[in-house]
Design an enzyme around this catalytic site. Structure first.
Site, PDB file in Angstrom:
ATOM      1  N   GLU A   1       9.791 -26.354 -63.877  1.00 48.35           N
ATOM      2  CA  GLU A   1       9.236 -25.969 -62.568  1.00 48.35           C
ATOM      3  C   GLU A   1       9.831 -26.820 -61.455  1.00 48.35           C
ATOM      4  O   GLU A   1      10.288 -27.920 -61.686  1.00 48.35           O
ATOM      5  CB  GLU A   1       7.712 -26.127 -62.548  1.00 48.35           C
ATOM      6  CG  GLU A   1       7.136 -27.368 -63.212  1.00 48.35           C
ATOM      7  CD  GLU A   1       7.645 -28.701 -62.794  1.00 48.35           C
ATOM      8  OE1 GLU A   1       7.715 -28.955 -61.555  1.00 48.35           O
ATOM      9  OE2 GLU A   1       8.013 -29.516 -63.684  1.00 48.35           O
TER      10      GLU A   1
ATOM     11  N   GLU B   1      10.698 -30.585 -63.911  1.00 44.54           N
ATOM     12  CA  GLU B   1      11.802 -29.594 -63.935  1.00 44.54           C
ATOM     13  C   GLU B   1      12.021 -29.008 -65.321  1.00 44.54           C
ATOM     14  O   GLU B   1      12.700 -28.003 -65.473  1.00 44.54           O
ATOM     15  CB  GLU B   1      13.148 -30.203 -63.478  1.00 44.54           C
ATOM     16  CG  GLU B   1      13.180 -30.756 -62.092  1.00 44.54           C
ATOM     17  CD  GLU B   1      14.563 -31.311 -61.694  1.00 44.54           C
ATOM     18  OE1 GLU B   1      15.499 -31.289 -62.521  1.00 44.54           O
ATOM     19  OE2 GLU B   1      14.687 -31.763 -60.547  1.00 44.54           O
TER      20      GLU B   1
END
Lengths: 350, 350
Positions: free
Chosen positions: A174, A317
């Protein structure tokens, strides 16, 4: 997808019989029994998940979901909101940490805009913008019921696409300024634990900033009153769009018996939400790493998973999962390639 | 090589200036400051070791030293002695765990016979047999002074060959039934700590067998009286030939500023001996993993290194270092490939 589609979602049970076969086979390989520790346990788990005696996890796929968070209006992040779109561009140009680690492990990585505030134009971007970020959940519900179901559906579709294209394991990542605030609120709503025990500095708040963030979350949960036993209600009230899509992607991977390498705090919260929606989803998850973000240890305990790595990382991430992937791959390589005592003509224990 | 050659060995100091440059550069990369944790610290350490702002660790090389131990006559191992030669054949045929993990990380692996009791014929074997194993160190000195220096020299030469062929990092592994007994004795001799605190079951002794092993080691140290301040005397009296060669290989890597990924218990004891011979060697070592073998935690503390992985492994061979290698590689890839804030046009912290 709606509530009834979600209830009909079938996630198969683990194949415990194959797990037993693999466990017995491991003891015939040229090594002292159990001496490869966690790798042996991973090999058994992967066999149970995939239903194969010789499970395969390569190539892995990574899907990074991006969205903005209305709660950033309350000053809960160390970085300005426009960094979400800027980081999406960095991902698309290959310069983010997640790009580096995905190249190392040979992962096909896609980046999906499910709710970035700004318009982004790039031929590599998968644009599935549901809204321009969530609403400020201190003042109103983060999203509508329809938006929550749409985000879950997009997550499922993107994962289904990766699996159809040959992915044998899945990492979900993300990017979204403000998303540790949303994740802490979600974890607080699900567990009922004190907010200060599960809210950390995210990308780098000061101590003062952290106290403010914790107060905002407490106040928001008080105002929104999410129903602890209804994960859709919790998502709708506290966001975010990318966290919801991540939960959807993990549900789809579980449905397809595709092992999921779970990343840090935000991803683990998405994994908990997926498990709240469908308890069997839990069985297809492997915890990649222990993040330094406060709350992650509690999140992992709630999920019931032991992390593979503990490297003081706290970037998100999907990076912790990507860096952990070679260990998962080593477990399958061990199973595929090691000789047995009889093949190698090696004497067994006296 | 003799004592005077060893004293003349020059190991350069770390380049702390380049470490500072890399530390500052890391803070310009598109991530919150310090958020890649251990990977950032590894990047700085690798720059200091190699003297390069953008250090390279690929391709790695692995050298597995094989030898037998006379102490096996005392029944200190769960496996019969002939397993050393059988496992060497398994390595040469590519079926050992270490082969599997070396293939995964693209490591050039060699296997060097420095003291296997049996004759082994194979075109891939590097045959540099010093003797047919060590003597039983309960009854006499494990090897002569000349043999100890020869083993150190062979270790250095094999490492020098790998580095000349392009290896950018080094893993040293071992195979030798009885070698945890030798390693525990060495660690006891160097540290003066109680033997029961640093002697584990090795490849799988029963509790009774473990107590016997501990008693043999205590008695041997009492009989041999190794000089705690003379690492060559300790090696000569307690063995083994492969452990001595491992120490030599690590000294040579340090001399060439080549990062060393240290494996589990036996390799860490060899690393301690290398550091006793030349204290600067320590600076070129990275601890790959925390082994489950009793004594390894104390060995790592003595070496002053924090392990990258903790996966309950206790196989040896170099496997823990090989499985840890992708994390080391991720640290260098981060440095080489990540975009800076200004390159990516990403706003910095507010």
């Amino acid at each position: 997808m709606n509530k009834s589609d979600l209830e009909k979602l079938y996630i198969p049970p683990l194949d415990k019989e194959i797990g037993k076969e693999v466990s017995a086979y491991l003891d015939t390989l040229t090594k002292p029994i159990g001496s490869l520790g966690r790798l042996e346990r991973l090999a058994i788990e992967l066999a149970e998940m995939t239903g194969h005696r010789f499970p395969i996890v390569t190539p892995p796929a990574a899907i990074v979901f991006a969205a903005d968070h209305g709660i950033t209006a309350e000053g809960v992040s160390a970085f300005p909101k426009e960094v979400t779109a800027q980081m999406v561009m960095n991902f698309l140009e290959g310069g983010a940490a997640m790009n580096v680690f995905c190249r190392q492990i040979g992962a096909n990585m896609s980046i999906v805009d499910v709710g970035v505030a700004e318009d982004i134009s790039h031929d590599q971007l998968i644009s599935r913008k549901i809204n321009r970020g969530t609403k400020n959940f201190l003042k109103e519900e983060a999203m509508t019921d329809a938006e929550a179901f749409e985000a879950l559906t997009i997550g499922r579709e993107e994962a289904a696409g990766m699996i159809a294209s040959g992915a044998k394991s899945l990492i979900v990542g993300e990017v979204g300024i403000g998303n540790t605030t949303s994740a802490s609120a979600l974890l607080g709503a699900v567990t009922g634990k004190p907010i200060q025990e599960l809210t950390g500095p995210g990308t780098g708040l000061t101590e003062e900033g952290l106290i403010h963030k914790q107060r905002m979350i407490e106040q928001a949960i008080e105002e929104r009153q999410p129903n602890r036993h209804d994960p859709i209600d919790i998502l709708k009230k506290l966001g975010g769009l990318e966290i919801t899509a991540m939960a959807g992607a993990m549900l789809e991977a579980a449905k397809n018996r595709t092992p999921i390498i779970v990343d840090g705090f935000i991803c683990t919260v998405a994994a908990i939400i997926a498990t709240e929606i469908h308890p069997e989803a839990f069985q297809y998850m492997i915890a990649g790493h222990q993040s330094k973000e406060l709350g992650h240890q509690m999140a992992l305990q709630r999920l019931g998973k032991e992390p593979i790595l503990n490297l003081d990382m706290r970037l998100g991430e999907g990076t912790g999962a990507a860096v952990a992937f070679p260990v998962v791959q080593a477990a399958t390589n061990m199973l595929h390639e090691m000789a047995t005592f009889s093949e190698a003509g090696v004497s067994e224990k006296e």
